[in-house]
Design a protein around this motif. Structure first.
Motif, mmCIF file in Angstrom:
data_model
loop_
_atom_site.group_PDB
_atom_site.id
_atom_site.type_symbol
_atom_site.label_atom_id
_atom_site.label_comp_id
_atom_site.label_asym_id
_atom_site.label_seq_id
_atom_site.Cartn_x
_atom_site.Cartn_y
_atom_site.Cartn_z
ATOM 1 N N GLN A 114 5.188 2.703 -1.081
ATOM 2 C CA GLN A 114 5.411 3.846 -1.962
ATOM 3 C C GLN A 114 6.209 4.930 -1.249
ATOM 4 O OE1 GLN A 114 4.426 4.146 -5.389
ATOM 5 N NE2 GLN A 114 5.951 5.748 -5.162
ATOM 6 N N ARG A 115 5.948 5.130 0.048
ATOM 7 C CA ARG A 115 6.709 6.128 0.822
ATOM 8 C C ARG A 115 8.194 5.761 0.874
ATOM 9 N NH1 ARG A 115 2.071 6.165 4.135
ATOM 10 N NH2 ARG A 115 3.046 4.732 5.592
ATOM 11 N N VAL A 116 8.485 4.474 1.002
ATOM 12 C CA VAL A 116 9.888 4.038 1.017
ATOM 13 C C VAL A 116 10.553 4.383 -0.307
ATOM 14 C CG1 VAL A 116 11.431 2.038 1.116
ATOM 15 C CG2 VAL A 116 9.523 2.216 2.724
ATOM 16 N N VAL A 117 9.901 4.047 -1.399
ATOM 17 C CA VAL A 117 10.451 4.332 -2.728
ATOM 18 C C VAL A 117 10.611 5.839 -2.917
ATOM 19 C CG1 VAL A 117 10.036 4.132 -5.211
ATOM 20 C CG2 VAL A 117 9.565 2.191 -3.703
ATOM 21 N N ASP A 118 9.592 6.600 -2.525
ATOM 22 C CA ASP A 118 9.660 8.058 -2.656
ATOM 23 C C ASP A 118 10.807 8.651 -1.840
ATOM 24 O OD1 ASP A 118 7.445 7.917 -4.311
ATOM 25 O OD2 ASP A 118 6.032 8.629 -2.773
ATOM 26 N N SER A 119 11.087 8.066 -0.667
ATOM 27 C CA SER A 119 12.140 8.593 0.192
ATOM 28 C C SER A 119 13.531 8.390 -0.399
ATOM 29 C CB SER A 119 12.067 7.955 1.581
ATOM 30 O OG SER A 119 12.495 6.604 1.539
ATOM 31 N N LEU A 120 13.644 7.540 -1.399
ATOM 32 C CA LEU A 120 14.935 7.288 -2.048
ATOM 33 C C LEU A 120 15.179 8.183 -3.261
ATOM 34 C CD1 LEU A 120 14.810 3.408 -1.874
ATOM 35 C CD2 LEU A 120 16.360 4.903 -0.590
ATOM 36 N N ALA A 121 14.170 8.942 -3.679
ATOM 37 C CA ALA A 121 14.242 9.715 -4.927
ATOM 38 C C ALA A 121 15.420 10.681 -4.976
ATOM 39 C CB ALA A 121 12.936 10.467 -5.163
ATOM 40 N N ASP A 122 15.771 11.276 -3.850
ATOM 41 C CA ASP A 122 16.842 12.282 -3.868
ATOM 42 C C ASP A 122 18.206 11.727 -3.494
ATOM 43 O OD1 ASP A 122 16.286 11.882 -1.200
ATOM 44 O OD2 ASP A 122 16.215 14.017 -0.689
ATOM 45 N N ASN A 130 2.549 -3.908 8.272
ATOM 46 C CA ASN A 130 1.404 -3.374 7.532
ATOM 47 C C ASN A 130 1.064 -4.279 6.349
ATOM 48 O OD1 ASN A 130 0.092 -0.807 8.369
ATOM 49 N ND2 ASN A 130 2.211 -0.107 8.477
ATOM 50 N N ALA A 131 2.083 -4.689 5.613
ATOM 51 C CA ALA A 131 1.864 -5.557 4.454
ATOM 52 C C ALA A 131 1.238 -6.880 4.873
ATOM 53 C CB ALA A 131 3.178 -5.801 3.720
ATOM 54 N N ALA A 132 1.710 -7.441 5.977
ATOM 55 C CA ALA A 132 1.160 -8.707 6.459
ATOM 56 C C ALA A 132 -0.340 -8.567 6.747
ATOM 57 C CB ALA A 132 1.921 -9.175 7.700
ATOM 58 N N LEU A 133 -0.713 -7.461 7.360
ATOM 59 C CA LEU A 133 -2.129 -7.206 7.605
ATOM 60 C C LEU A 133 -2.888 -7.036 6.288
ATOM 61 C CD1 LEU A 133 -1.710 -4.727 10.587
ATOM 62 C CD2 LEU A 133 -2.695 -7.037 10.735
ATOM 63 N N ASN A 134 -2.259 -6.358 5.330
ATOM 64 C CA ASN A 134 -2.897 -6.119 4.029
ATOM 65 C C ASN A 134 -3.169 -7.400 3.251
ATOM 66 O OD1 ASN A 134 -2.719 -3.381 4.544
ATOM 67 N ND2 ASN A 134 -0.975 -3.049 3.191
ATOM 68 N N VAL A 135 -2.331 -8.414 3.438
ATOM 69 C CA VAL A 135 -2.494 -9.653 2.662
ATOM 70 C C VAL A 135 -3.200 -10.761 3.451
ATOM 71 C CG1 VAL A 135 -0.557 -9.155 1.125
ATOM 72 C CG2 VAL A 135 -0.169 -10.541 3.189
ATOM 73 N N GLY A 136 -3.800 -10.409 4.583
ATOM 74 C CA GLY A 136 -4.674 -11.357 5.257
ATOM 75 C C GLY A 136 -4.217 -11.955 6.565
ATOM 76 N N LEU A 137 -3.007 -11.650 7.010
ATOM 77 C CA LEU A 137 -2.619 -12.132 8.337
ATOM 78 C C LEU A 137 -3.320 -11.286 9.392
ATOM 79 C CD1 LEU A 137 1.170 -12.676 7.699
ATOM 80 C CD2 LEU A 137 -0.438 -14.435 8.381
ATOM 81 N N THR A 138 -3.676 -11.904 10.495
ATOM 82 C CA THR A 138 -4.277 -11.151 11.596
ATOM 83 C C THR A 138 -3.165 -10.646 12.516
ATOM 84 O OG1 THR A 138 -4.461 -13.063 13.084
ATOM 85 C CG2 THR A 138 -6.318 -12.657 11.551
ATOM 86 N N GLY A 146 0.818 -1.199 0.000
ATOM 87 C CA GLY A 146 0.000 0.000 0.000
ATOM 88 C C GLY A 146 0.856 1.255 0.000
ATOM 89 N N GLU A 147 0.414 2.254 0.720
ATOM 90 C CA GLU A 147 1.104 3.543 0.760
ATOM 91 C C GLU A 147 2.473 3.460 1.426
ATOM 92 O OE1 GLU A 147 -1.352 6.540 2.500
ATOM 93 O OE2 GLU A 147 -3.051 6.065 1.213
ATOM 94 N N ALA A 148 2.630 2.557 2.379
ATOM 95 C CA ALA A 148 3.904 2.464 3.105
ATOM 96 C C ALA A 148 5.054 2.122 2.164
ATOM 97 C CB ALA A 148 3.809 1.427 4.221
#
Length: 146
Positions: free
Chosen positions: A27-35, A86-94, A23-25
């Protein structure tokens, strides 16, 4: 993806996978590497997510369990654990399954690393309104009757 796939196509495919998993998390990692290192951001998206995460050999939830265990074992990866809890929650782990996996990691990784990973998970759970978690009975405890 085929070997004839272009760099831009690999990135676009990886970005689709990244958004589904992180999700957004992510993308934030990738964005933080831009500079500082846009190439590292590109490789995370195109290779790690487009080529590896999208393989059919493991379900996304299983990949996240492996990832949580590896990041816990490495230690010092709390920022990455934040993303992958976050990803684990996004893909169905509780949340309970994540906590159980981190508890299990204490046996193989050591209690300090399991503690650090659990506190990273706690932060994510708090942000997502998942705390407090229900208490789980101790395994092997004898049932008592009144």
């Amino acid at each position: 993806m085929t070997e004839s796939t272009t760099r831009d196509e690999r990135f676009a495919h990886g970005l689709e996978v990244l958004k589904k998993v992180d999700g957004e998390a992510g993308q934030r990692v990738v964005d933080s590497l831009a500079d500082i290192s846009p190439e590292l951001g590109h490789q995370i998206v195109a290779w790690a997510f487009g080529d590896i995460y999208d393989r059919s050999g493991l379900a996304p939830r299983d990949r996240q369990l492996v990832t949580l265990g590896m990041l816990t074992a490495l230690g010092g990866c709390e920022a990455q654990l934040d993303v992958h809890v976050n990803a684990a929650l996004n893909v169905g782990l509780t949340a309970e399954q994540i906590v159980e996996a981190l508890l299990h990691s204490a046996v193989y990784c050591g209690i300090p690393k399991a503690l650090n990973a659990t506190f990273a998970a706690k932060k994510v759970f708090a942000e997502r309104g998942l705390l407090p978690l229900g208490e789980q009975p101790a395994q092997g405890a004898a049932a008592t009757s009144a």
